[in-house]
Design an enzyme around this catalytic site. Structure first.
Site, PDB file in Angstrom:
ATOM      1  CE  LYS A  22      -1.699   1.654   4.075  1.00  0.00           C
ATOM      2  NZ  LYS A  22      -1.455   3.064   4.401  1.00  0.00           N
ATOM      3  CG  ASN A  23       2.284   2.699   3.549  1.00  0.00           C
ATOM      4  OD1 ASN A  23       1.127   3.002   3.253  1.00  0.00           O
ATOM      5  ND2 ASN A  23       2.686   2.499   4.789  1.00  0.00           N
ATOM      6  CB  CYS A 116      -5.051  10.653  10.953  1.00  0.00           C
ATOM      7  SG  CYS A 116      -3.560   9.836  11.466  1.00  0.00           S
ATOM      8  NE  ARG A 121       0.615  10.683   9.864  1.00  0.00           N
ATOM      9  CZ  ARG A 121       0.005   9.661   9.253  1.00  0.00           C
ATOM     10  NH1 ARG A 121      -1.107   9.183   9.747  1.00  0.00           N
ATOM     11  NH2 ARG A 121       0.482   9.157   8.139  1.00  0.00           N
ATOM     12  CG  ASP A 304       3.355   1.748   9.561  1.00  0.00           C
ATOM     13  OD1 ASP A 304       3.521   1.951   8.339  1.00  0.00           O
ATOM     14  OD2 ASP A 304       3.042   2.653  10.357  1.00  0.00           O
TER      15      ASP A 304
HETATM   16  C1  EPZ Z   1       4.217   7.145   6.167  1.00  0.00           C
HETATM   17  O1  EPZ Z   1       3.417   8.187   6.703  1.00  0.00           O
HETATM   18  C2  EPZ Z   1       3.310   5.916   6.126  1.00  0.00           C
HETATM   19  N1  EPZ Z   1       2.158   6.169   5.259  1.00  0.00           N
HETATM   20  C3  EPZ Z   1       2.824   5.575   7.532  1.00  0.00           C
HETATM   21  O2  EPZ Z   1       2.064   4.374   7.458  1.00  0.00           O
HETATM   22  C4  EPZ Z   1       4.049   5.323   8.418  1.00  0.00           C
HETATM   23  O3  EPZ Z   1       3.624   5.068   9.735  1.00  0.00           O
HETATM   24  C5  EPZ Z   1       4.966   6.559   8.394  1.00  0.00           C
HETATM   25  O4  EPZ Z   1       5.333   6.863   7.020  1.00  0.00           O
HETATM   26  C6  EPZ Z   1       6.245   6.345   9.197  1.00  0.00           C
HETATM   27  O5  EPZ Z   1       6.931   5.228   8.701  1.00  0.00           O
HETATM   28  C7  EPZ Z   1       2.315   6.090   3.905  1.00  0.00           C
HETATM   29  O6  EPZ Z   1       3.410   5.815   3.415  1.00  0.00           O
HETATM   30  C8  EPZ Z   1       1.107   6.357   3.073  1.00  0.00           C
HETATM   31  P1  EPZ Z   1       6.236  10.601   8.138  1.00  0.00           P
HETATM   32  P2  EPZ Z   1       3.976   9.715   6.654  1.00  0.00           P
HETATM   33  O7  EPZ Z   1       6.157  11.848   7.328  1.00  0.00           O
HETATM   34  O8  EPZ Z   1       4.791   9.908   5.434  1.00  0.00           O
HETATM   35  C9  EPZ Z   1       6.535  14.051  11.382  1.00  0.00           C
HETATM   36  C10 EPZ Z   1       0.222   2.969   7.795  1.00  0.00           C
HETATM   37  O9  EPZ Z   1      -0.229   2.453   8.826  1.00  0.00           O
HETATM   38  N2  EPZ Z   1       6.422  15.012  10.262  1.00  0.00           N
HETATM   39  O10 EPZ Z   1       7.412   9.680   7.959  1.00  0.00           O
HETATM   40  O11 EPZ Z   1       2.831  10.619   6.902  1.00  0.00           O
HETATM   41  C11 EPZ Z   1       5.242  13.283  11.603  1.00  0.00           C
HETATM   42  O12 EPZ Z   1       4.356  14.033  12.414  1.00  0.00           O
HETATM   43  C12 EPZ Z   1       0.669   4.413   7.805  1.00  0.00           C
HETATM   44  O13 EPZ Z   1       0.371   2.375   6.693  1.00  0.00           O
HETATM   45  C13 EPZ Z   1       6.538  16.372  10.530  1.00  0.00           C
HETATM   46  O14 EPZ Z   1       6.708  16.789  11.670  1.00  0.00           O
HETATM   47  O15 EPZ Z   1       4.920   9.728   7.933  1.00  0.00           O
HETATM   48  C14 EPZ Z   1       5.718  12.038  12.292  1.00  0.00           C
HETATM   49  O16 EPZ Z   1       5.883  12.304  13.676  1.00  0.00           O
HETATM   50  C15 EPZ Z   1       0.405   5.087   9.157  1.00  0.00           C
HETATM   51  N3  EPZ Z   1       6.448  17.258   9.494  1.00  0.00           N
HETATM   52  C16 EPZ Z   1       7.090  11.790  11.667  1.00  0.00           C
HETATM   53  O17 EPZ Z   1       7.473  13.025  11.049  1.00  0.00           O
HETATM   54  C17 EPZ Z   1       6.256  16.842   8.195  1.00  0.00           C
HETATM   55  O18 EPZ Z   1       6.211  17.710   7.289  1.00  0.00           O
HETATM   56  C18 EPZ Z   1       7.103  10.705  10.608  1.00  0.00           C
HETATM   57  O19 EPZ Z   1       6.090  10.992   9.680  1.00  0.00           O
HETATM   58  C19 EPZ Z   1       6.145  15.453   7.951  1.00  0.00           C
HETATM   59  C20 EPZ Z   1       6.242  14.556   8.997  1.00  0.00           C
END
Ligand code: EPZ
Length: 417
Positions: A22-23, A116, A121, A304
């Site tokens: 999916k991701n 969410c 996020r 995850d």
């Molecule tokens: C991706 O989400 C995945 N989703 C998530 O999977 C996964 O948990 C996550 O990466 C971490 O591995 C998809 O790929 C569609 P991040 P993403 O940006 O990209 C902070 C599932 O269950 N952050 O790596 O949204 C954020 O708040 C889902 O399949 C900022 O502060 O995650 C978090 O604390 C859930 N500012 C951390 O970084 C930003 O601009 C990691 O988030 C972006 C992120």
């Protein structure tokens, strides 16, 4: 709304095949906006989030055939630069269309995704990177309005490792003028899969999968055919299903090297894992040993898999400490696991799980995608009956999980609520 009824206590045994990721699929679908033409993406899982992504692409002017396995995406006539709140609120990853629309059309109006269940996020790092590449960004009425005649290469250093941020800026940089360097980039395998797609389109990318990615922008990109990598989180979920039921399961179509951190922790817990001719065999021990975990960006322990691993620790011998270091609210499954008779105490971003002899089945409610999986795992191990409601969360990320588990001998069925 549907619910799952599980009669627990059965040892899982047999073969199961993992679906496409999916991701990886979501950003790959979005990347087709960058390259006008007909793209053929295969090994696509049949998931709600895939359907949502297809809807987003169609509103932008793409024509899509199929919604799983092989999907053909024709982006020749992408001409609408707007992704509405109605669409983005159902799936936050839609916000990734912003950069590709900017690169393709020179403008974009995309709804901010909102939070969410698992956290706020934010996408501040996405926007900061696009601004560094010369985009004019305005936030008005819950929308990001962006313009750029042509994005230009920039040196970007991420404050935190962000999967979406790395994917977003890698896509935007592919058509920018000059070189972009992404430092402290996320290293998840899904990013490497996206980079393979972009390279297939004609992009020039080095270092995907490391924490420094260099992208040299090109003038145009062309359509690509690609087979999506297997879903490592679905694979990890089946590994824990085998472990928590003391079963013996063979998993086909997964890439074990994508799950090193999980494998080492499962082996510490006494789970036997072997990989022969690309089939991963997982045997659960009679007694699970308790193990501490801390979630980290890849290649650390994946956030995850945290909820699923917690379900396993609920019946381990001893106490384990589980620290969630990525998201600020990813313990929603704890209150539901307590209904099975689990012994869990949360302190800040850590949960201490004291293993109990047996979990007892109960009616529980899913709150988010991976929490739903952890409740199913607990139900498989618990005695008597478990009912998991609100499983629409589950359908976002697991393709027919009840059928796959039933194929391994689980007594599980889906019924209308
Ligand atoms: C991706 O989400 C995945 N989703 C998530 O999977 C996964 O948990 C996550 O990466 C971490 O591995 C998809 O790929 C569609 P991040 P993403 O940006 O990209 C902070 C599932 O269950 N952050 O790596 O949204 C954020 O708040 C889902 O399949 C900022 O502060 O995650 C978090 O604390 C859930 N500012 C951390 O970084 C930003 O601009 C990691 O988030 C972006 C992120």
């Amino acid at each position: 709304m549907d619910k799952l009824i599980i009669h627990g206590g059965k040892k899982l045994a047999g073969e199961v095949t993992v679906s496409g990721s999916k991701n990886a699929s979501l950003p790959i679908f979005v990347s087709t906006i960058l390259a006008p033409g007909v793209h053929e993406i295969s090994n696509v899982p049949f998931l709600r989030d895939i359907n949502t992504t297809i809807k987003v692409l169609e509103t932008l002017g793409a024509r899509v055939e199929g919604n799983g396995n092989v999907v053909r995406i024709d982006t020749s006539r992408v001409d609408n630069h707007e992704a509405t709140y109605e669409l983005v609120k159902t799936m936050r990853a839609s916000v990734l269309v912003l950069g590709p629309l900017l690169a393709r059309l020179g403008k974009a109006r995309v709804s901010l995704p909102g939070g969410c269940a698992i956290g706020a996020r934010p996408i501040n790092l996405h926007l900061k990177g696009l601004a560094a590449m010369g985009a004019d960004i305005n936030l008005t009425h819950g929308y990001v309005e962006a313009r750029a005649k042509r994005l230009k290469g920039a040196r970007i250093n991420f404050d935190v490792s962000t999967v979406g941020g790395t994917e977003h800026l890698m896509m935007a940089a592919a058509l920018a003028k000059g070189e972009t360097i992404l430092e402290n980039a996320a290293r998840e395998p899904e990013i490497t899969d996206l980079a393979a797609v972009l390279t297939g389109m004609g992009a020039r990318i080095e270092g995907a999968g490391t924490d420094t990615i260099r992208i040299t922008g090109v003038k145009e990109l062309g359509p690509v055919s690609h087979r999506v990598m297997p879903d490592r989180i679905e694979a990890g979920t089946f590994m824990i299903a085998a472990a928590i039921t003391g079963g013996d399961v063979r998993i086909h179509g997964m890439q074990l090297e994508h799950l090193d951190a999980l494998v080492f922790k499962l082996q510490d817990a006494g789970v036997e894992i072997t990989n022969k001719d690309n089939v991963v065999r997982v045997r659960g021990p009679r007694k699970i040993k308790s193990v501490n975990i801390k979630t980290r960006p890849y290649p650390g322990f994946p956030t995850d898999m945290q909820a699923q691993f917690m379900a396993l620790m609920c019946i381990a011998d001893g106490a384990s400490v589980i620290s969630e270091n990525i998201f600020e609210n990813r313990f929603m499954h704890v209150s539901e696991l307590l209904r099975f008779g689990a012994d869990i105490v949360i302190e800040g971003n850590s949960a201490t799980v004291k293993g109990v002899k047996r979990l007892s089945g109960a009616p529980v409610m899913a709150t988010d995608l991976r929490a739903s999986a952890s409740l199913i795992l607990a139900g498989l191990a618990a005695d008597n009956t478990t009912e998991v409601s609100r499983i629409y969360h589950l359908d976002r990320g697991y393709e027919s999980i009840e059928k796959k588990l039933a194929g391994l001998g689980a007594d599980i069925q889906r019924v209308k609520e």
